[in-house]
Each structure stands twice: as structure tokens, then as C-alpha cells.
Scaffold this active site. Structure first.
Site, PDB file in Angstrom:
ATOM      1  N   LYS A   1       0.858  -1.182   0.000  1.00  0.00           N
ATOM      2  CA  LYS A   1       0.000   0.000   0.000  1.00  0.00           C
ATOM      3  C   LYS A   1       0.888   1.224   0.000  1.00  0.00           C
ATOM      4  O   LYS A   1       2.035   1.160   0.465  1.00  0.00           O
ATOM      5  CB  LYS A   1      -0.938   0.045   1.191  1.00  0.00           C
ATOM      6  CG  LYS A   1      -0.235   0.374   2.492  1.00  0.00           C
ATOM      7  CD  LYS A   1      -1.196   0.749   3.583  1.00  0.00           C
ATOM      8  CE  LYS A   1      -1.967   2.002   3.257  1.00  0.00           C
ATOM      9  NZ  LYS A   1      -1.172   3.245   3.380  1.00  0.00           N
TER      10      LYS A   1
ATOM     11  N   ASN B   1      -4.384  16.691   1.193  1.00  0.00           N
ATOM     12  CA  ASN B   1      -3.737  16.869   2.487  1.00  0.00           C
ATOM     13  C   ASN B   1      -4.130  18.135   3.227  1.00  0.00           C
ATOM     14  O   ASN B   1      -3.803  18.296   4.402  1.00  0.00           O
ATOM     15  CB  ASN B   1      -2.216  16.827   2.306  1.00  0.00           C
ATOM     16  CG  ASN B   1      -1.766  15.425   2.010  1.00  0.00           C
ATOM     17  OD1 ASN B   1      -1.987  14.525   2.811  1.00  0.00           O
ATOM     18  ND2 ASN B   1      -1.171  15.223   0.858  1.00  0.00           N
TER      19      ASN B   1
ATOM     20  N   THR C   1       1.335   6.004   4.668  1.00  0.00           N
ATOM     21  CA  THR C   1       2.152   4.936   5.225  1.00  0.00           C
ATOM     22  C   THR C   1       2.462   3.981   4.094  1.00  0.00           C
ATOM     23  O   THR C   1       1.590   3.663   3.309  1.00  0.00           O
ATOM     24  CB  THR C   1       1.372   4.163   6.296  1.00  0.00           C
ATOM     25  OG1 THR C   1       1.046   5.052   7.326  1.00  0.00           O
ATOM     26  CG2 THR C   1       2.213   3.033   6.845  1.00  0.00           C
TER      27      THR C   1
ATOM     28  N   SER D   1     -13.151  15.886   9.134  1.00  0.00           N
ATOM     29  CA  SER D   1     -14.604  16.076   9.232  1.00  0.00           C
ATOM     30  C   SER D   1     -15.244  14.753   9.589  1.00  0.00           C
ATOM     31  O   SER D   1     -14.597  13.727   9.598  1.00  0.00           O
ATOM     32  CB  SER D   1     -15.153  16.615   7.927  1.00  0.00           C
ATOM     33  OG  SER D   1     -14.813  15.727   6.870  1.00  0.00           O
TER      34      SER D   1
END
Lengths: 409, 409
Positions: free
Chosen positions: A185, A404, A196, A409
Site C-alpha cells: 500500500k 492533504n 504509510t 470532518s
């Protein structure tokens, strides 16, 4: 949380991935952060599986990284447990407790000590890790372990990656065919947290942990250590390599006879690393930066990364501007030996500047055409020595800011 | 070339700047790149003016930087010649010839050797420098030298800075009042080229060049060396300090008795440096990052700059998101000693995280309000030692991409 993003224009299709002997997968919806999608992956390895790993150099690593570092010297893996949605970083003692509970639960269902369970987490930083949610799905995961499951595994670890990432190769050890498959990923985002990078590679080859570790450490140098999206180093970066030994190849005690295996491993790592860049946040263009003539390979890589990380180079590429002045600037700021009057710069194979100045009669037409493509090739020759490196990055676009800069929210 | 940009929301008004004895200015429209505005500045200094300078550490500096470095050991300045529109970088021998021709012409009109003429250029990189256009306006410049001219000087050196930048202070040396005034240009852009930071400070104090050099070198450490806009180091960064000696203060041979002068100089440098950040490309918010408890001041500054340069921190600030996870990440990637479980992070004076985890009962409300302001204060305590530093940066916005991603036209 942001809506799902459209697939990167640089996305690649998932390759066909046959089962690897000694490896079974299961995924589940634990509801750690996401709803309506899988977010936990359990991988079971056959007894006797050797393991190697490399981890982030960030000084504030996540609890799972510390756990893996501690158990890696054992060299044995029976399980891999990965979750998306919470990185379990900066959670203090509670984070360590969540790690321990998860490893205990996975060890229980796989019938092994917790110290043979490797862990990785990706997602929000500093939010308490709901380890109980992972423990709660463990029996279900164990009951559904199956050898087919690469795509499901690749998808369960995504955060806001826009496409699943996997690669596979075969090699021979002695007369025996072995397979090496991996998934990763990359730099999606979870508002508001950092990317990450996680990659897991498995092989059915029988290779001792010490040899695996050496090969992995060497293999990540020209692959994962030569890519960058935005110069920010995650607290959770993890690459693990597991060898189940089910291929029954001739015994291996050192790197002799492993040239083919090493090459195939390198290709898998390369493919995965480039997919991570291709899914860089907001990326519209892939940059390949070849540096030659540096005083050393290390120096060449640093110069390449200075170019790949330069916001001014990245925005120029986004704007399809073959701005070699910014490339020269980035070379000069890298802190490595460079001499202005020996420097040469090419884009798309066309030399624009040599010996510290623009090439006489330089015609921008073919370079401008190259800049309009998806894959931008930049070559810098320092003219000082024989050090060379290739690094990969992506452009810096409004998409990066959108991803970014959006408020939680 | 881009149209003029609207003034930065962080802009400050130009202060009142009285003449400094021994300094005269003239500006002209040489038409180097811009049309309809001044682009060349000549400053004349009285005989006996001492000079100090610091320059970019970029390994590919512009020809004017190399020129200044070579003549600086002489310690004497009679003139300063600055142009905007062409940085005279990466122009090989032709660039050096343009420098020489400009210095010769200025020396001729000011009646001094060319080695007493300091030069700086800012603008496009790699474009041939039309030195003849500067030479052509030299007689006109010399005929119009006048002691009033700070604002005109500040404006003539702008590229796409959105506001002129100047600062002034007074100090006493012995019983004598002296004045220190400076002006600077910052991180505007000239499509498609990089920002250049230039700052020039003049004083009527009589201070020998060697003492000036020490004070300037010390003075830029907490000012210009503690700011960043986008981590890219210009090939032309130049800070020069001239002392005309016209104030007739008591003789100075070393730094004794100069505490007030040093403080005033530091304030001028600080003001100018912060104006450069306030005019950072696309900047909407000024970030002040205070790092305490590091193992050394140097370490603290590196950590502060890692935070200030992190694209993920900068986009979070742009998005008004008090994302302390990204701050932790940036601390960890700085390569400096840090211990996760001793780390504390505050935003707007409110501690969000301590001892490696979020503060119990943390209330985001006051922090969120602070993030909506123009000036964002981030504090990081490492809990390791007594090293401290303050650095300044700005947010990363769509404006940065717009400014730097636009194709040359």
C-alpha cells in the site's frame, strides 16, 4: 473522512497472482475506521517460515513497528496481521497493549507464540487503537483462511490508495522453481493523516532468515529507498519478506546459487515501489531521475532524491515545464559534490545543458512533447566519477493540496 | 511571464526609512526581462565603506555570487549593483564576462576598481545575461544618485515579490547614534524560475570589515538561516552588510561595545527574514515553530526546519488542521535525537500531546480557533536537553502550485 478518490492516471492493473504454497489469507470488516469495506488482514504461514524485515527510520515509529523490530531476530513467522484505519502511532502504553492483545489473539488462533505474529497498522496517528475490534474478528478470520486471496489482501490494507498493488515473479533455486509475490500500500491519505508505506512479500522458497534479511536489505536499496512522494517519512513504513520453504528447493545456507532469486525479488520490490509512486497523492506524472557521473552511488542517490523532492522541480513537472534551471538548483542544494561547469541535464533523452550552460542551438520542441506525457525521464550527469543511481518520484499538483489540506470532518 | 500577483495576505507596510549617511541610490529601467518597471539598482557607498557578506551554500551558484565571494576578502565596497529579471546562473564563461562588464562599468562611474563593486542578480536561470543592457544605463544611474531612495531600491529588486521589504533600527556605539537599515527580496517567482533571496543592509556606523563579517555571520543564524518557504535553496542567495563609517562613532576594533549594534542588526535581519516568509509563494499563513528540549541548538533548528519543510505539515496548516500527528512524523524524520515517549506538542500555546500521547481530556476548540488565524505557533518539546531554536515557514497552498506550475509563456 474523504470520499474515495478516482484511480490515479498512473494506475496499473493487478497482475494474476497464483497461490504460494504455505500461505493462506483472510480479511474482515472490523470497523476500525472505515465502514463497508475490509480493514483487517490475517495471513497464515506454514510452520518453518523464515522472515526478514526493514522498517522506517523515523524516530517516532508506531507501536507495531517496535513490536516487529523486537521479534524479528527470532527469524520465524507464523502470521501477519495488518489493519487499515488506525496506525497505532503515538499511543503510549495503550498502543503497546493493543499490539500485545492483537498478537496474542492471532497466536491463539494460529497455534503459535505471539512472538511469531508480525503486525502492521496504517491510518490515523494518535487516535487510540481499538485493539478489541481486531481481537473480536480473529476467530472469524481463522475460520476463513484460504490460499486464494491476493486481491482481497491488497485491498484490505489500502487507506486511500486509489488502486491495489501487487507483483509476482518466478525464479529457480538449483533445479526448483520458486515463486515470489508481494503486495503493498502506498501514499493514499486518510484525512488528516500521513501516508504509510507497507509492503509484504512471500515466497515458497526455502531460504534461511539471515540470508533473506541480507537480500531484502540489499533489495530495498534500489527500490523502496529510491522512491519518494513528498519527502515525508512515515512512522509506520514496513517491508516484510516471508519464505515458507514449501517449494522444497535444495538447501540454502548463503547467497550462493540465489542470483536468480535475488533478481526476481528485486523485480518484485521494484514493481511494488513504483506502484507506490504511481499512486502518490495527487500524482499525475511519474518522474524517473537517473543520475550518473557522481562521486559515488550514495552521492548519486542523494542528488536524485534532492531533485525528486524539490517542490520547484515537482511543480514544474506538473506544469509540463522542462525547467532545467530548477534541476540545476536541486543538484546544487543536495550537499553533495557537484561542479557547475561539468554538469549536464537531459529531459526525455534530449540534452538541454552541458558543461554548465545551455546546449548551443537547443530545440525545446521534443522536450516539450516529452513533458506532456505521463512518464518523465530526467537525466543528470555530474561529470565527476562513476557513481550512478535511479530514483522515482511524482509531480506536485493541486490534488496533493486537496488531499492533504482538507480539514478533518 | 506571470501577471503581477495580489499582495500577500501576510504583507507588512514599508516602514519610514531616513537616509543613511554615505549611501546614495539610483534605479533604472534596463529592460532585462520586465517592461514598464525598474529592474536595475545602483548603490554608491562613501569611500572607506566596510563590507561583510554571506552567500548561498548551493553548489551551483550564480556568477555574481562567485564574483562577490572573490572580492569580499578585500573588505571594501564602493558600490552595489543589483538587477532583477535574470539571475545570471548557469551561463558559463559568458555569465562571468557579463559580471566583469557590469563591475567595470560601475567602477568607472563611481571612480573605483571593479573589485569594490558588489553584484547580485535575481530572475531566470540559464538565460544569457544581457550585461550590455546594464552597462547602457550606468551613466544615467550615476547622474541620478540620491540619498533618498529606499522604497525605489526595494522595488527595483523585486521579481514577483508581492510587497517591498525593508526594516530599520538605531543603536548607539559609545555615545554615538548609528542607524542600520536594510531591504530584501524574497520568494516571489518569475515563471518558470526559482525564488532568490537577496538582502542588503547598510549602516552609517564605522565598524571594520572583519568585525562586521563576524556579526553578520552570527546574525543570519537565527534569522535568514531559520526561515524556509519550500526547502529549495536558491543559487543566488546573498546577504551583504555595508558600513559607511559616516556616523563618526568611536573607533571599533572588535565586538566590545557593540552589544547594542549587534542587537539592532539582529532585529533588522529578523524583520527582513520574516518578510521573506510572509511573501512566500502562495503563503496564506505564517508558521512560527519553537523547538525546546533538544540535545543542542543545532539539533533544535534541524527539527524545526523538518517541521517547517514538511509538505504534510504545511498542507495541514493551509487546511487549518491542528494535525499534531504530522508534526510528530516530521520530528521523527529529522534524523536528530528524539524519543517518542518524551515528546510534547503544542499549537497556539495549548499542549495537545505530552509524553508520547495525546493529553487526557484534550479540547481542540481553542486550537482550532488558533489555526484559523494568520500566524500559527507550533511548539515542540523534545524533553532531552537544553537545545532550543525558533524557525519560520509558511503554509503550502494552491497558490504555490499555481505560481510554480504555470508553463513559461
Amino acid at each position: 473522512m474523504a470520499d474515495a478518490l478516482p484511480a490515479s492516471p498512473l494506475a496499473l492493473p493487478l497482475p494474476e497472482l497464483p497461490p504460494v504454497a504455505g500461505v493462506r489469507f483472510a480479511t474482515a470488516e472490523a470497523g476500525i475506521r472505515y465502514r463497508g469495506r475490509t480493514d483487517v488482514l490475517l495471513v497464515e504461514f506454514a510452520p518453518g517460515t523464515a522472515v526478514a524485515g526493514v522498517f522506517t527510520r523515523n524516530k517516532c515509529p508506531g507501536a507495531p513497528v517496535s513490536w516487529c523490530r523486537n521479534i524479528l531476530p527470532g527469524g520465524v513467522a507464523r502470521g501477519l496481521l495488518v489493519n487499515a484505519g488506525n496506525a497505532n502511532v503515538f499511543n503510549g502504553v495503550a498502543g503497546e497493549a493493543a499490539v500485545r492483545a492483537s498478537a496474542d489473539a492471532a497466536g491463539r488462533v494460529l497455534g503459535c507464540p505471539p512472538e511469531q505474529i508480525f503486525l502492521a497498522s496504517t491510518g490515523v496517528i494518535g487516535a487510540p487503537m481499538p485493539g478489541g475490534k481486531i481481537v473480536a474478528v480473529m476467530d472469524d478470520l481463522a475460520s476463513r483462511l484460504a490460499p486464494d486471496g491476493w486481491e482481497a489482501a491488497s485491498r484490505a490494507i489500502m487507506t486511500t490508495d486509489t488502486f491495489p498493488k501487487a507483483a509476482t515473479r518466478t525464479a529457480r533455486i538449483g533445479g526448483t522453481a520458486v515463486r515470489i509475490s508481494g503486495f503493498a500500500k502506498g501514499s493514499g491519505m486518510i484525512a488528516p493523516d500521513m501516508a504509510t508505506m507497507l509492503a509484504f512479500i512471500v515466497t515458497d522458497a526455502a531460504v534461511p532468515a539471515s540470508v533473506l534479511q541480507t537480500m531484502l536489505r540489499q533489495g530495498i536499496e534500489p527500490s523502496f529507498n529510491c522512491i519518494t512522494v513528498d519527502s515525508d517519512t512515515s512512522t509506520s513504513d514496513t517491508v516484510l519478506l516471508f519464505a515458507t520453504g514449501q517449494a522444497d528447493n535444495s538447501p540454502v545456507t548463503d547467497a550462493r546459487g540465489l542470483a536468480g532469486f535475488r533478481r526476481a525479488l528485486g523485480e518484485v520490490l521494484h514493481d511494488l515501489a513504483l506502484m507506490v509512486v504511481r499512486d502518490g497523492e495527487g500524482a499525475n506524472k511519474l518522474m524517473e531521475i537517473a543520475v550518473t557521473g557522481a562521486v559515488s552511488a550514495r552521492s548519486a542517490r542523494r542528488i536524485g532524491l534532492a531533485i525528486a523532492n524539490s517542490p520547484l522541480v515537482k511543480t514544474a513537472v506538473a506544469g509540463e515545464d522542462a525547467n532545467w534551471g530548477r534541476i540545476v538548483m536541486a543538484v546544487g542544494k543536495a550537499g553533495e559534490p557537484a561542479e557547475r561547469d561539468r554538469l549536464a541535464v537531459a529531459v526525455g533523452g534530449v540534452w538541454m545543458a552541458r558543461d554548465g550552460k545551455i546546449v548551443d542551438g537547443y530545440d525545446e520542441t521534443p522536450v516539450a512533447a516529452h513533458m506532456r506525457g505521463r512518464e518523465i525521464r530526467i537525466t543528470v550527469d555530474l561529470g565527476l566519477g562513476r557513481g550512478r543511481a535511479i530514483v522515482w518520484g511524482c509531480d506536485l499538483t493541486h490534488g496533493y493540496i486537496d488531499i492533504n489540506g482538507s480539514y478533518r470532518s
